[in-house]
Design an enzyme around this catalytic site. Structure first.
Site, PDB file in Angstrom:
ATOM      1  N   GLY A 643      10.759  59.589  11.271  1.00 15.38           N
ATOM      2  CA  GLY A 643      11.904  59.384  10.397  1.00 15.38           C
ATOM      3  C   GLY A 643      12.460  57.992  10.549  1.00 15.38           C
ATOM      4  N   GLY A 644      13.351  57.625   9.648  1.00 15.17           N
ATOM      5  CA  GLY A 644      13.973  56.313   9.675  1.00 15.17           C
ATOM      6  C   GLY A 644      15.114  56.281   8.687  1.00 15.17           C
ATOM      7  N   GLY A 645      15.527  55.058   8.271  1.00 14.17           N
ATOM      8  CA  GLY A 645      16.639  54.927   7.350  1.00 14.17           C
ATOM      9  C   GLY A 645      16.373  55.536   5.991  1.00 14.17           C
ATOM     10  N   TYR A 646      15.098  55.668   5.610  1.00 11.35           N
ATOM     11  CA  TYR A 646      14.758  56.241   4.299  1.00 11.35           C
ATOM     12  C   TYR A 646      14.816  57.762   4.309  1.00 11.35           C
ATOM     13  CZ  TYR A 646      10.492  56.897   6.880  1.00 11.35           C
ATOM     14  OH  TYR A 646       9.597  57.245   7.857  1.00 11.35           O
ATOM     15  N   LYS A 648      12.872  61.403   6.349  1.00 10.96           N
ATOM     16  CA  LYS A 648      12.012  62.002   7.370  1.00 10.96           C
ATOM     17  C   LYS A 648      10.564  62.057   6.901  1.00 10.96           C
ATOM     18  CE  LYS A 648      15.679  64.824   9.430  1.00 10.96           C
ATOM     19  NZ  LYS A 648      16.153  66.196   9.771  1.00 10.96           N
ATOM     20  N   LYS A 663       6.266  61.498   3.305  1.00 14.46           N
ATOM     21  CA  LYS A 663       7.431  60.650   3.555  1.00 14.46           C
ATOM     22  C   LYS A 663       8.494  61.017   2.510  1.00 14.46           C
ATOM     23  CE  LYS A 663       8.500  55.654   3.691  1.00 14.46           C
ATOM     24  NZ  LYS A 663       7.879  54.325   3.579  1.00 14.46           N
ATOM     25  N   ASP A 759       5.236  41.870   4.095  1.00 12.01           N
ATOM     26  CA  ASP A 759       5.851  42.483   5.273  1.00 12.01           C
ATOM     27  C   ASP A 759       4.790  42.840   6.320  1.00 12.01           C
ATOM     28  OD1 ASP A 759       8.094  43.187   6.691  1.00 12.01           O
ATOM     29  OD2 ASP A 759       8.267  45.187   5.836  1.00 12.01           O
TER      30      ASP A 759
END
Length: 956
Positions: A643-646, A648, A663, A759
């Site tokens: 998971g992250g800022g976007y 899970k 995602k 990136d």
């Protein structure tokens, strides 16, 4: 048949009547919320202009968010509110979860006790206002509170012990007020702050707190990372229980009246980065800091410690940037090793008893800017030290009787020139009207401004511009990714260290392609900075933001709405509602039958806008929401793998038995719809063994989900950091570099039109079961187009540390920008270090130390200690040379990625590695049994290399 029709009609009327009752009830609740907001507005000047009538939800009042026709959030930052907070009205907002009135300095008066009736409140944010009086004890009733941010007001009285009841509290920020009294702890009958075992932040600096720090305040089950008690009137000794809080990263007890010895067990705080004890009355022996390897900033000046010899830990703190030990009684000869710590920036050691010879040596840190040894007993200085070309101050030492060092005896500390964000004009900048400001991108506008105060920065070299560039880019990236309104650029000015030892700077945020921000945009930006959602780079640490009123809103003129209640009769309203209900039933049925087809058609209609835009989808499958629910077992927690800022990531198995990673973006995700679309379109048309494969996507029912092939061995970043259980020796690292390079070559030279990834970084390189490298995360990728001549002008995006400086300065994107990022990746592979960490930039580190005439080219201390150095002999020189050429400041001097592939293959032959053997490499699993962090748990587009000391607060 007639009986059936009669029964049906009766059922229909019952159904419609129930709907009417529910609507009437909801309208009644809505009227209560509307009346409460009108009551608040009646106490304020400059209340939002569209707060008219009694329907805040249907009329979409500024700063008001609703759910099920109830007001759940009020966010009104920086709009110039003046007046008080009406207790009789605020208590009626019974479903309120967020209250943010920050940066309205005209709000004054007490915080009403009736705020304790808001039982659902999670965020209470009143930073930068002028509230007075005591903080009400009733705040302890708000059992769901996660954030209390009341800093920078005029609150007086004591800290309410009832705050100890708030078991969900994440951040408690009461700094910069006028609070008095002692720190409350529980006593059996009453609660206290010692009960807050889940709280991460105690911010109490710049108040008038007194008494001792209670021993009971700290315990081993606490999870605190910040304890800030600076600039109060605390006395007594430092409790030894503080050493039990192993999670602690920042400790500020400076500028108090603390006495007694420093507890010996504080050196067990091995995660501690900032250690401030200055300006107290502490005595006993100088604390032993041995083993505190993460310490960056140490200040124990102006205390009463016993006379002592130079401690052994002087030369054993690998992360130290700043050592301040002034006005103490330390004696002895300074060890040469002290000056060679690679991260050291400032040494302030004045008014001690250091003696003997000063020998800085030839290997002193290239970041060392200041050595202040004023008023010591140094008698001689070596010739090598005499050649030190930064600031060395020896005033008041016996050595100053020698004419050869007179230069160092007349020096004083000069403040470095203050950093200012540079202009990036491609033509002559315009002349702005007197009330507007020129943005860094050379547009005249009204910026949203304020002051950023970093409470514990880990660096002291204010002339190091890399830190500020990193901060600018990170702020701008997060504004863009979190869709907080169109932001053109970020400006930092007037950077100083204030009297509280806070790093202070002016922040300007400029609107994109227009002159003004709207009120909605300003309140969103203010909320983002006030609730500590923003994650500053780790070397900046915790912060306060103090926003200024934004008076230049771009408000469209509209007729004033009447505040009188509608005079519609009950019968007319009922008829109207019946008509609306019938229409709704028809529309809902129609939408159910067409929703899926509309979703599919919306993707199918993604036509290229020009020959240079990304073409339509080719082969990516669109999954239904139900299919994804099934394959993930209804998004079961056991299938959650990252998971992250976007949002899970879930492991799933689709119908053909294939393992996939799903995602799933959450609402308010850092991945915007543009990045979502970009990644789908791009991955659907590029296919290469070194690029991650997109299986499909889903965007039904408001969802944004990407379905990838499952890649089991995590990210290259996690392997280098030892988090994945995968061990990468030198040969495997070369294979990974080669695979990643081949994937990028495909994008640059075989994709039609060519694609720049934008990136490239270690967290975007995934490793499959045979350690083949796969480049991932194409949300920021850009197609160069067929008529672009290899470059386009575009807004700067990427990750600081990997970002091409030429692209950053000119906004001209070429494939050589990826080459620069790949060069940083090559240095990361050989050193095992993050590109940016605690103020150190790996490119600058390598370039400053590189000496081809020395053993291992003078880079031995930078090379990854987990590598067997004997395996590096073959091809090491060519590898370093290739990396240095890739990170050349001029893009024209960098090689192409195809040339990079050729060079790596040649290096692999020199290192006796068969380039084709990568696919035959056996699967590597962790020997420790530690779960592998999933590769899709990415750091996001605004990733800062380094441990984030101030994590984002995720709403429940």
């Amino acid at each position: 048949m007639g009986s059936w029709k009669k029964t049906f009609r009766g059922s229909l009327w019952v159904f419609l009547l129930s709907i009417l009752v529910r609507i009437a009830f909801a309208r009644g609740e809505n009227s209560i919320d509307g009346a409460a907001l009108n009551g608040l507005a009646s106490q304020w000047q400059n209340a939002p202009s569209n707060w008219d009538g009694f329907d805040p939800c249907g009329s979409k009042w500024l700063g008001v968010t609703c759910k099920k026709n109830r007001v759940i959030s009020i966010t009104l930052s920086s709009i110039g509110l003046q007046g008080s907070l009406s207790g009789g009205d605020i208590q009626n907002l019974s479903e309120l979860r967020t209250l943010d009135l920050s940066y309205n300095s005209g709000l004054t008066g007490p915080l009403p006790a009736s705020i304790g009736n808001l039982r659902h409140l999670e965020y209470l944010i009143l930073s930068g206002c002028s509230f007075t009086g005591a903080i009400p004890a009733e705040i302890g009733r708000l059992s769901h509170l996660e954030v209390i941010s009341l800093n920078s007001n005029k609150f007086s009285g004591s800290i309410p012990p009832t705050i100890g009841y708030l078991s969900d509290l994440y951040l408690l920020d009461l700094g910069s007020n006028q609070l008095i009294g002692t720190i409350p702890v529980s006593d059996g009958a009453n609660p206290g702050l010692d009960l807050l075992i889940n709280t991460k932040h105690f911010h109490f600096g710049v108040n008038q707190l007194s008494g001792s720090i209670p021993s009971k305040l700290f315990s081993p089950n606490m999870t605190l990372i910040h304890v800030l008690f600076e600039n109060n009137s605390l006395n007594g000794s430092i409790p030894s229980t503080l050493g039990l809080v192993k999670s602690l990263e920042v400790l500020r007890l400076d500028r108090n009246s603390l006495t007694g010895p420093v507890p010996a067990n504080l050196n067990s705080l091995t995660k501690l980065s900032e250690f401030h004890l200055a300006h107290n009355q502490l005595n006993g022996t100088l604390p032993d800091l041995t083993g505190m390897d993460f310490l960056t900033f140490v200040d124990m000046s102006n205390n009463s410690f016993d006379s002592s010899n130079v401690p052994q830990w002087f030369s054993s703190l690998p992360s130290l940037t700043s050592l301040y030990l002034e006005y103490l009684k330390i004696k002895g000869e300074l060890p040469q090793a002290l000056f060679s710590s690679s991260s050291l920036q400032n040494l302030k050691l004045r008014d001690n008893q250091f003696n003997g010879t000063l020998d800085i040596g030839i290997n002193y840190s290239n970041q060392l800017q200041l050595i202040d040894l004023t008023n010591n007993d140094i008698s001689t200085i070596t010739t090598i030290s005499d050649g030190y070309n930064r600031t060395l101050i020896l005033t008041g030492n016996p050595v100053c009787n020698q004419n050869s060092v007179r230069l160092y005896c007349n020096m004083t500390v000069f403040a470095p020139p203050s950093y200012s964000t540079s202009l990036k004009c491609t033509t002559l900048p315009p002349t702005c009207p007197s009330d507007q400001v020129l943005s860094p991108n050379c547009q005249c506008a009204y910026p949203y401004t304020g002051t950023l105060l970093f409470l514990a920065p880990s660096f002291s070299d204010l002339s190091n511009n890399t830190n500020y560039l990193m901060l600018e880019q990170g702020l701008r990236d997060q504004f863009l990714q979190l869709e907080l309104g169109p932001v053109d650029s970020i400006s930092l000015q007037k950077i100083i260290v204030d009297s509280n030892n806070y790093l202070e700077m002016s922040l300007g945020i400029f609107p994109f392609n227009k002159t003004y921000f709207s009120q909605v945009e300003v309140t969103a930006i203010g909320f983002f900075l006030s609730n500590h959602t923003y994650q500053p780079p780790s070397n900046f640490g915790p912060y306060h933001f103090l926003g200024l009123q934004y008076p230049n809103f771009n408000v469209s003129p509209s007729s004033k709405k009447s505040k009188n209640l509608p005079t519609i009769t009950g019968v007319a309203a009922g008829v109207l509602l019946l008509i609306l209900i019938c229409l709704c039933i028809f529309i809902i049925r129609k939408k159910r039958s067409t929703r899926l087809e509309e979703d599919r058609q919306s993707f199918a209609s993604w036509e290229p806008k020009s020959s240079g835009s990304i073409p339509q989808l080719k082969g990516a499958r669109m999954f239904t929401f139900e299919e994804i629910k099934t394959c993930t077992n209804n998004f079961a927690e056991m299938n959650e793998i990252g998971g992250g800022g976007y949002g899970k990531v879930y492991r799933g198995t689709i119908g053909n038995g294939q393992l996939v990673a799903v995602k799933r973006a959450q609402e308010g995700s850092s991945q915007g719809s543009h990045e979502f679309r970009t990644e789908i379109e791009l991955l659907s048309r590029v296919h290469h063994k070194n690029l991650v494969s997109l299986v499909g996507f889903c965007f039904e029912e408001g969802e944004q989900m990407l379905i990838y092939e499952y890649v089991p061995n995590g990210t290259l970043k996690d392997s280098l950091l030892g988090k994945s259980g995968v061990r990468l020796d030198w040969k495997r690292r070369l294979r990974v570099a080669l695979g990643a390079a081949k994937g990028i070559v495909y994008l640059h030279e075989l994709a039609d039109p060519p694609i720049v990834h934008r990136d490239i970084k270690s967290s975007n390189i995934l490793l499959d079961d045979k350690l083949n490298a796969k480049v991932s995360d194409f949300g920021l990728s850009k197609s160069l187009g067929v008529d672009s001549r290899g470059q386009i002008t575009t807004q700067v995006k990427g990750t600081m540390g990997y970002l091409d400086p030429e692209y950053y300065m000119t906004q001209q994107l070429t494939d050589k920008s990826d080459v620069y990022s790949f060069g940083v990746l090559l240095l990361e592979l050989i050193t095992g270090k993050k590109p940016l960490e605690r103020g150190r930039y790996i490119v600058r580190e390598v370039k400053s130390l590189l000496d081809w005439s020395k053993d291992l080219y003078n880079l031995k201390n930078l090379l990854d200690p987990s590598l067997d150095l004997t395996t590096l002999v073959g091809g090491l020189k060519q590898y370093i040379s290739l990396a240095i050429r890739c990170v050349d400041e001029s893009s024209a001097e960098r090689p192409t990625m195809s040339a990079v592939v050729y060079e790596i293959e040649k290096i692999m032959r020199q290192a006796s590695v068969n380039p084709s053997s990568a696919s035959n490499s056996s699967s590597v699993v962790g020997s420790t049994g530690t779960p592998v962090r999933h590769p899709y748990e990415s750091d996001g587009p605004s990733d800062y290399s380094g441990d984030v000391a101030y994590p984002r607060i995720e709403p429940k």
